[in-house]
Design an enzyme around this catalytic site. Structure first.
Site, mmCIF file in Angstrom:
data_model
loop_
_atom_site.group_PDB
_atom_site.id
_atom_site.type_symbol
_atom_site.label_atom_id
_atom_site.label_comp_id
_atom_site.label_asym_id
_atom_site.label_seq_id
_atom_site.Cartn_x
_atom_site.Cartn_y
_atom_site.Cartn_z
ATOM 1 C CE LYS A 1 -5.635 -0.973 -8.085
ATOM 2 N NZ LYS A 1 -5.511 -1.870 -7.187
ATOM 3 C CG ASN A 2 -5.333 1.443 -4.889
ATOM 4 O OD1 ASN A 2 -6.427 0.269 -5.709
ATOM 5 N ND2 ASN A 2 -4.857 1.390 -4.215
ATOM 6 N NE ARG B 1 -6.578 -8.403 1.731
ATOM 7 C CZ ARG B 1 -6.659 -9.451 2.067
ATOM 8 N NH1 ARG B 1 -5.984 -10.447 2.263
ATOM 9 N NH2 ARG B 1 -6.323 -8.816 3.373
ATOM 10 C CB CYS C 1 -2.281 -10.824 0.348
ATOM 11 S SG CYS C 1 -1.749 -9.309 -0.573
ATOM 12 N NE ARG D 1 -3.507 -6.364 1.816
ATOM 13 C CZ ARG D 1 -3.636 -5.732 0.959
ATOM 14 N NH1 ARG D 1 -3.657 -6.382 -0.690
ATOM 15 N NH2 ARG D 1 -4.831 -4.848 0.422
ATOM 16 C CE LYS E 1 -0.744 -1.270 10.928
ATOM 17 N NZ LYS E 1 -0.727 -2.739 10.275
ATOM 18 C CB VAL E 2 -4.539 4.578 9.153
ATOM 19 C CG1 VAL E 2 -4.868 4.986 8.420
ATOM 20 C CG2 VAL E 2 -3.751 5.586 10.145
ATOM 21 C CB SER E 3 -7.723 0.444 7.655
ATOM 22 O OG SER E 3 -7.919 -1.082 7.039
ATOM 23 C CG ASP F 1 0.201 1.197 -3.215
ATOM 24 O OD1 ASP F 1 -0.112 -0.132 -2.343
ATOM 25 O OD2 ASP F 1 -1.701 1.036 -2.842
ATOM 26 N NE ARG G 1 -4.533 -7.744 -9.037
ATOM 27 C CZ ARG G 1 -4.715 -8.157 -8.040
ATOM 28 N NH1 ARG G 1 -4.499 -9.379 -7.942
ATOM 29 N NH2 ARG G 1 -6.086 -7.919 -6.502
HETATM 30 C C1 EPZ Z 1 -5.530 -0.122 0.385
HETATM 31 O O1 EPZ Z 1 -5.942 -1.309 0.935
HETATM 32 C C2 EPZ Z 1 -4.548 -0.220 -1.195
HETATM 33 N N1 EPZ Z 1 -5.790 -1.446 -2.191
HETATM 34 C C3 EPZ Z 1 -3.759 -0.736 -1.164
HETATM 35 O O2 EPZ Z 1 -3.030 -0.438 -2.367
HETATM 36 C C4 EPZ Z 1 -2.408 0.110 -0.256
HETATM 37 O O3 EPZ Z 1 -0.960 -0.489 -0.626
HETATM 38 C C5 EPZ Z 1 -3.242 -0.021 1.161
HETATM 39 O O4 EPZ Z 1 -4.568 0.232 1.279
HETATM 40 C C6 EPZ Z 1 -2.456 1.357 2.280
HETATM 41 O O5 EPZ Z 1 -2.073 2.319 1.644
HETATM 42 C C7 EPZ Z 1 -6.751 -0.690 -2.983
HETATM 43 O O6 EPZ Z 1 -7.174 0.526 -2.430
HETATM 44 C C8 EPZ Z 1 -7.879 -2.053 -3.347
HETATM 45 P P1 EPZ Z 1 -4.946 -0.851 4.571
HETATM 46 P P2 EPZ Z 1 -5.875 -1.799 2.207
HETATM 47 O O7 EPZ Z 1 -6.327 -1.862 5.314
HETATM 48 O O8 EPZ Z 1 -7.443 -1.307 2.706
HETATM 49 C C9 EPZ Z 1 -3.586 -3.761 8.324
HETATM 50 C C10 EPZ Z 1 -2.643 -1.991 -4.788
HETATM 51 O O9 EPZ Z 1 -1.431 -1.884 -5.507
HETATM 52 N N2 EPZ Z 1 -4.514 -3.830 8.750
HETATM 53 O O10 EPZ Z 1 -5.137 0.526 4.561
HETATM 54 O O11 EPZ Z 1 -6.586 -3.687 2.362
HETATM 55 C C11 EPZ Z 1 -3.576 -4.851 7.041
HETATM 56 O O12 EPZ Z 1 -2.738 -4.799 7.301
HETATM 57 C C12 EPZ Z 1 -2.926 -1.976 -2.496
HETATM 58 O O13 EPZ Z 1 -2.493 -1.166 -5.267
HETATM 59 C C13 EPZ Z 1 -5.263 -4.441 9.782
HETATM 60 O O14 EPZ Z 1 -4.460 -4.578 10.145
HETATM 61 O O15 EPZ Z 1 -4.596 -1.449 3.191
HETATM 62 C C14 EPZ Z 1 -2.092 -3.264 6.652
HETATM 63 O O16 EPZ Z 1 -0.696 -3.275 7.564
HETATM 64 C C15 EPZ Z 1 -2.245 -3.139 -2.757
HETATM 65 N N3 EPZ Z 1 -6.689 -5.382 9.689
HETATM 66 C C16 EPZ Z 1 -2.469 -1.982 7.331
HETATM 67 O O17 EPZ Z 1 -3.375 -2.314 7.952
HETATM 68 C C17 EPZ Z 1 -7.479 -4.570 8.920
HETATM 69 O O18 EPZ Z 1 -8.931 -5.543 9.150
HETATM 70 C C18 EPZ Z 1 -2.826 -1.181 6.115
HETATM 71 O O19 EPZ Z 1 -3.771 -1.790 5.149
HETATM 72 C C19 EPZ Z 1 -7.601 -4.042 8.234
HETATM 73 C C20 EPZ Z 1 -6.220 -3.716 8.337
#
Ligand code: EPZ
Length: 429
Positions: A22-23, A102, A126, A131, A171-173, A316, A408
């Site tokens: 999915k992701n 999202r 969320c 997030r 931070k890693v996103s 996850d 989902r």
């Molecule tokens: C992706 O979400 C995945 N979603 C999530 O899977 C997964 O849990 C997450 O990555 C972490 O591995 C999809 O791929 C569709 P992040 P994402 O940006 O990209 C902070 C599932 O169940 N952050 O890596 O939204 C954030 O709050 C879902 O399939 C900021 O502060 O996650 C978090 O603490 C749920 N500012 C951290 O970074 C930002 O602008 C990592 O989030 C962006 C993120």
């Protein structure tokens, strides 16, 4: 609303085919916005989130056709989507669609890069944490976009196109790496993304973008280099197998005792998870067809785990591992470092008899001899599936409510589990 009914106690034995991720499928579909040509994606899972993204892309004018199944096709094969974003009729992604998923916010990067403008609703709250999207916005600003937040929408403009830049994420996103990567492919000059996410889904997106003509190196490491090109072309790409679905069924197999082949799974995508399962006493073997998971007779050993960005243990799979540890012989500790509120499953697991103590970002789990079935409900996808896993090992009947969360992200969950001997069914209503 549909429910899932499980009568626990059966060992899982057989083969579970692993679907496309999915992701990975979601950002790949969004990448179609970067080109006037057709993007063909194979192995796309049939999931509610994929269907919703088809609607969201349709709203921008993207045409998507799905190839139907033909006689002789593998019944487990994913679908093929032919995505044609030749004409973009609208660069706005409205609140009523973005607030439902999202990841649809990620259209902002490709729309801006190709069309010079995008108006995308902020995603809003969320269940698993606040997030924010600040890293996405900072990356687009670094690439020269002019951004305004107005009435809940981000309005992004770059009438003369984006310019390559150095982007350093604090931070890693995963999502912000997708946004920066997609936007930079059409920017003028070189972009360097530092502290980039190393998740396999980022690498999959980069590989597809390269087939489309993007010049990218370093995807899968913390530093990604992108040399912008004036246009991208069409391509054909198969979505990689879902490592979270793989880990989920591996834990379900370990939970019930049993022996399951996760067909099509790739061990290299989930090494940290395999390490943890082995520490827990589960036998995990790579085979030519996928990954074989067994726990024949031996008990589950407790583990200490912190979630972390890839290649660490994935957030996850945190809820699923917690379900498994409720049956361990002793005390486990799981720390969640990615999302601040991803413990909604704790109270529901307690309804099945699990003994879990929460202290800030750490859960301490006292393994119990037995779990007993109960009605439960969850507020997000991975929490829901952790309740299914616990239900498979609980005595008696577990009724999981709010099944739409499961739909989902898990394709044909009841069918895949019942074929391996689980007593599980969907009750419509
Ligand atoms: C992706 O979400 C995945 N979603 C999530 O899977 C997964 O849990 C997450 O990555 C972490 O591995 C999809 O791929 C569709 P992040 P994402 O940006 O990209 C902070 C599932 O169940 N952050 O890596 O939204 C954030 O709050 C879902 O399939 C900021 O502060 O996650 C978090 O603490 C749920 N500012 C951290 O970074 C930002 O602008 C990592 O989030 C962006 C993120």
């Amino acid at each position: 609303m549909d429910k899932i009914r499980i009568v626990g106690g059966n060992e899982l034995k057989g083969t579970i085919p692993i679907s496309g991720a999915k992701n990975a499928a979601l950002p790949l579909m969004i990448a179609s916005l970067l080109t006037e040509d057709k993007l063909i994606l194979d192995n796309v899972p049939r999931l509610a989130d994929v269907a919703l993204l088809q609607r969201i892309l349709g709203n921008h004018g993207v045409d998507i056709t799905t190839n139907g199944k033909r006689n002789g096709d593998d019944p487990n094969a994913g679908q093929t989507l032919e995505i044609d974003a030749r004409v973009i009729v609208d660069t706005t992604a409205p609140y009523d669609l973005v607030s439902r998923m999202r990841a649809s916010f990620w259209v902002v990067g490709p729309l801006l890069a190709r069309m010079g403008e995008a108006r995308v609703s902020l995603p809003g709250g969320c269940a698993i944490g606040t997030r924010p999207v600040d890293f996405h916005l900072d990356a687009l600003r670094a690439l020269g976009a002019d951004l305004e937040i107005d009435a809940g929408y981000v309005r992004a403009r770059a009438p003369k196109g984006l310019k390559g830049a150095r982007i350093v994420f604090p931070k890693v996103s995963v999502g912000a790496t997708h946004t920066a990567l997609m936007a930079a492919t059409l920017a003028d000059g070189e972009t360097v993304i530092e502290n980039a996410a190393r998740e396999p889904e980022v690498t999959d997106l980069a590989e597809c973008l390269m087939k489309m003509g993007a010049q990218i190196s370093g995807a899968g490491t913390s530093t990604i280099y992108i040399q912008g090109v004036p246009r991208l072309r069409g391509a054909r790409h198969a979505v990689l197998p879902d490592r979270i679905e793989t880990g989920t069924y591996a834990m379900a197999t370990a939970m019930t005792g049993g022996d399951v082949l996760l067909a099509g799974a790739r061990p290299d995508l989930l090494e940290s998870t395999i390490d943890i399962l082995r520490q827990a006493g589960v036998e995990v073997d790579a085979t030519n067809e996928g990954i074989r998971v067994r726990r024949n007779g031996a008990g589950i050993l407790p583990v200490e785990v912190s979630t972390a960005p890839h290649p660490g243990f994935p957030t996850d799979l945190q809820a699923q591992l917690m379900a498994l540890m409720t049956k361990a012989k002793g005390r486990s500790r799981i720390t969640e470092t990615i999302f601040e509120n991803r413990f909604m499953h704790v109270q529901e697991l307690a309804r099945l008899g699990a003994k879990i103590q929460l202290d800030g970002d750490t859960a301490t789990i006292e393994g119990a001899e037995r779990l007993t079935g109960a009605p439960v409900m969850a507020t997000d996808l991975r929490a829901s599936v952790s309740l299914v896993i616990a239900g498979l090992a609980a005595e008696g009947e577990t009724l999981v409510q709010r099944v739409y969360h499961l739909d989902r992200g898990f394709e044909r969950l009841e069918e895949k589990l019942s074929r391996c001997g689980a007593e599980i069914e969907r009750i419509s209503g």
